[in-house]
Design a protein around this motif. Sequence first.
Motif, PDB file in Angstrom:
ATOM      1  N   ASN A 160       0.573  -1.443  -0.157  1.00 19.05           N
ATOM      2  CA  ASN A 160       0.005   0.097  -0.010  1.00 19.05           C
ATOM      3  C   ASN A 160       1.153   1.276  -0.330  1.00 19.05           C
ATOM      4  O   ASN A 160       2.099   1.151  -0.030  1.00 19.05           O
ATOM      5  CB  ASN A 160      -0.912   0.146   1.036  1.00 19.05           C
ATOM      6  N   ASP A 161       0.375   2.382  -0.201  1.00 21.74           N
ATOM      7  CA  ASP A 161       0.960   3.600   0.151  1.00 21.74           C
ATOM      8  C   ASP A 161       0.548   3.877   0.696  1.00 21.74           C
ATOM      9  O   ASP A 161       0.500   5.435   1.928  1.00 21.74           O
ATOM     10  CB  ASP A 161       0.238   4.542  -1.193  1.00 21.74           C
ATOM     11  N   VAL A 162       2.232   3.816   1.997  1.00 13.91           N
ATOM     12  CA  VAL A 162       1.878   3.692   3.140  1.00 13.91           C
ATOM     13  C   VAL A 162       2.426   5.300   3.883  1.00 13.91           C
ATOM     14  O   VAL A 162       3.276   5.927   4.719  1.00 13.91           O
ATOM     15  CB  VAL A 162       2.441   2.690   4.154  1.00 13.91           C
ATOM     16  N   LEU A 163       3.946   5.994   2.775  1.00 13.76           N
ATOM     17  CA  LEU A 163       5.159   6.869   2.576  1.00 13.76           C
ATOM     18  C   LEU A 163       4.269   7.861   3.098  1.00 13.76           C
ATOM     19  O   LEU A 163       5.045   8.217   3.930  1.00 13.76           O
ATOM     20  CB  LEU A 163       5.558   7.307   1.547  1.00 13.76           C
ATOM     21  N   PRO A 164       3.037   8.543   2.710  1.00 19.19           N
ATOM     22  CA  PRO A 164       2.673   9.896   4.225  1.00 19.19           C
ATOM     23  C   PRO A 164       2.429   9.527   5.096  1.00 19.19           C
ATOM     24  O   PRO A 164       2.820  10.174   6.271  1.00 19.19           O
ATOM     25  CB  PRO A 164       1.388  10.063   3.252  1.00 19.19           C
ATOM     26  N   PHE A 165       2.469   8.270   5.680  1.00 19.02           N
ATOM     27  CA  PHE A 165       2.204   7.993   7.251  1.00 19.02           C
ATOM     28  C   PHE A 165       3.650   7.361   7.995  1.00 19.02           C
ATOM     29  O   PHE A 165       3.933   8.043   8.688  1.00 19.02           O
ATOM     30  CB  PHE A 165       0.815   7.080   7.661  1.00 19.02           C
ATOM     31  N   LEU A 166       4.257   7.491   6.599  1.00 18.89           N
ATOM     32  CA  LEU A 166       5.783   7.366   7.731  1.00 18.89           C
ATOM     33  C   LEU A 166       6.545   8.307   7.771  1.00 18.89           C
ATOM     34  O   LEU A 166       7.354   8.404   8.416  1.00 18.89           O
ATOM     35  CB  LEU A 166       6.930   6.479   6.730  1.00 18.89           C
ATOM     36  N   GLY A 167       6.264   9.628   6.695  1.00 19.66           N
ATOM     37  CA  GLY A 167       6.562  10.588   7.271  1.00 19.66           C
ATOM     38  C   GLY A 167       5.968  11.496   8.733  1.00 19.66           C
ATOM     39  O   GLY A 167       7.319  12.521   8.774  1.00 19.66           O
ATOM     40  N   GLU A 168       4.987  11.726   7.913  1.00 22.47           N
ATOM     41  CA  GLU A 168       4.346  11.971  10.098  1.00 22.47           C
ATOM     42  C   GLU A 168       5.268  11.556  11.298  1.00 22.47           C
ATOM     43  O   GLU A 168       5.764  11.717  12.054  1.00 22.47           O
ATOM     44  CB  GLU A 168       3.054  11.758  10.271  1.00 22.47           C
ATOM     45  N   HIS A 169       5.457   9.899  11.138  1.00 17.10           N
ATOM     46  CA  HIS A 169       5.957   9.063  11.795  1.00 17.10           C
ATOM     47  C   HIS A 169       7.418   9.452  11.807  1.00 17.10           C
ATOM     48  O   HIS A 169       8.114   9.639  13.238  1.00 17.10           O
ATOM     49  CB  HIS A 169       5.925   7.669  12.289  1.00 17.10           C
ATOM     50  N   PHE A 170       8.378   9.743  11.155  1.00 15.10           N
ATOM     51  CA  PHE A 170       9.905   9.532  11.448  1.00 15.10           C
ATOM     52  C   PHE A 170      10.061  10.956  11.346  1.00 15.10           C
ATOM     53  O   PHE A 170      11.404  11.706  11.659  1.00 15.10           O
ATOM     54  CB  PHE A 170      10.525   8.969  10.427  1.00 15.10           C
ATOM     55  N   SER A 171       9.302  12.065  10.835  1.00 14.40           N
ATOM     56  CA  SER A 171       9.270  14.372  10.833  1.00 14.40           C
ATOM     57  C   SER A 171       9.307  13.789  12.912  1.00 14.40           C
ATOM     58  O   SER A 171      10.234  15.323  12.737  1.00 14.40           O
ATOM     59  CB  SER A 171       8.735  13.823  10.313  1.00 14.40           C
ATOM     60  N   ASP A 172       8.527  13.725  13.555  1.00 13.64           N
ATOM     61  CA  ASP A 172       8.287  13.533  14.578  1.00 13.64           C
ATOM     62  C   ASP A 172       9.812  13.032  15.353  1.00 13.64           C
ATOM     63  O   ASP A 172       9.950  13.796  16.414  1.00 13.64           O
ATOM     64  CB  ASP A 172       7.279  12.593  15.263  1.00 13.64           C
ATOM     65  N   ARG A 173      10.022  11.713  15.299  1.00 14.45           N
ATOM     66  CA  ARG A 173      11.220  11.471  15.642  1.00 14.45           C
ATOM     67  C   ARG A 173      12.789  11.489  15.100  1.00 14.45           C
ATOM     68  O   ARG A 173      13.534  11.161  16.533  1.00 14.45           O
ATOM     69  CB  ARG A 173      10.870  10.021  15.785  1.00 14.45           C
ATOM     70  N   LEU A 174      12.950  11.801  14.230  1.00 14.24           N
ATOM     71  CA  LEU A 174      13.987  12.395  13.349  1.00 14.24           C
ATOM     72  C   LEU A 174      13.873  13.947  13.025  1.00 14.24           C
ATOM     73  O   LEU A 174      14.167  13.890  11.740  1.00 14.24           O
ATOM     74  CB  LEU A 174      14.532  11.835  12.567  1.00 14.24           C
ATOM     75  N   PRO A 175      13.492  14.662  13.678  1.00 17.18           N
ATOM     76  CA  PRO A 175      13.450  16.070  13.129  1.00 17.18           C
ATOM     77  C   PRO A 175      14.147  17.177  12.904  1.00 17.18           C
ATOM     78  O   PRO A 175      15.169  18.123  12.092  1.00 17.18           O
ATOM     79  CB  PRO A 175      12.262  17.044  13.918  1.00 17.18           C
ATOM     80  N   GLN A 176      16.012  16.622  13.068  1.00 16.13           N
ATOM     81  CA  GLN A 176      16.666  17.299  12.701  1.00 16.13           C
ATOM     82  C   GLN A 176      18.011  16.209  11.752  1.00 16.13           C
ATOM     83  O   GLN A 176      18.686  17.325  11.764  1.00 16.13           O
ATOM     84  CB  GLN A 176      18.040  17.486  14.436  1.00 16.13           C
ATOM     85  N   GLU A 177      16.911  15.568  10.942  1.00 13.70           N
ATOM     86  CA  GLU A 177      17.930  14.374  10.230  1.00 13.70           C
ATOM     87  C   GLU A 177      17.637  14.821   8.623  1.00 13.70           C
ATOM     88  O   GLU A 177      16.410  15.247   8.389  1.00 13.70           O
ATOM     89  CB  GLU A 177      17.524  13.389  10.872  1.00 13.70           C
TER      90      GLU A 177
END
Length: 264
Positions: A160-177
């Motif tokens: 499935n097209d899960v990239l948008p949901f991964l974007g929210e998750h990892f942006s929150d956990r890796l904001p400075q990367e």
Amino acid sequence: MRGKMTETILLCEESPEGIFTGVYTAYELKLSPNHTHLQLGGIDNYQLFARYKEVAADAEKAFKVERSLRKRLGDEAMESVWYAMSSCDLRKGDAVYHTIARGMAGAFRGQLMDYLQDPYVNLTAKLRLNVWHEAHRFMGFVRFAQLESGILYSEIEPKNDVLPFLGEHFSDRLPQENFMIRDKGRELYLIHRANQGYFLFKDPNGQWGGQASSPVLHYSHNEEQIQKLFRCFVDSISIKERENKSLQRQMLPLRFRPNMVEFD
């Protein structure tokens, strides 16, 4: 005796924008949901007593639909709709359209997604759950590697097209990367800039990486050493006498492993 009512089939692009534009068109033309369907991906078999209309995706119309639905149906129903539209199941367009039609007509009291006895609401809920499960699995299975440039890079192959949901998750956990995740099957890239937001980049011709191959990657020296150490760690904690291949496949399906360092 009355003749059979003509069915209207709206041919829409397989994307949230395309589906929402189809919904807009159905209401604009005052089509009855009882005799209207959204079809994605073109025509496979023509139906008798049906007329077909192609609907080009329109960002402005899609935005108007989303805004109206969020106001009328609420955030919970909209979340289910967004997850369902990210499914690889081509029935999603028709399911989402009729679920929206039920909600806009006020056919149910209470939360729209609670009415699972309705076949369209039920299918939307099932698609939503399937996408949610896969997205949450990838939140744990994604493996980043540091490139020479310092960017963290990962490749995945979701159904499935899960990239948008991964974007929210990892942006929150890796904001400075600075990081990038590539959906190999769709040639879709999620790109995050440090201390900023993320955006999606589509490479329709596969000029960057190619459908069957990955871009040429140059890992940093530290990354190569860390990968070696991690593989040694995984091997060292394994107890051969207690291996359970069946349980391993249940907890970590084979399709996730090609893009994981410990199985490389």
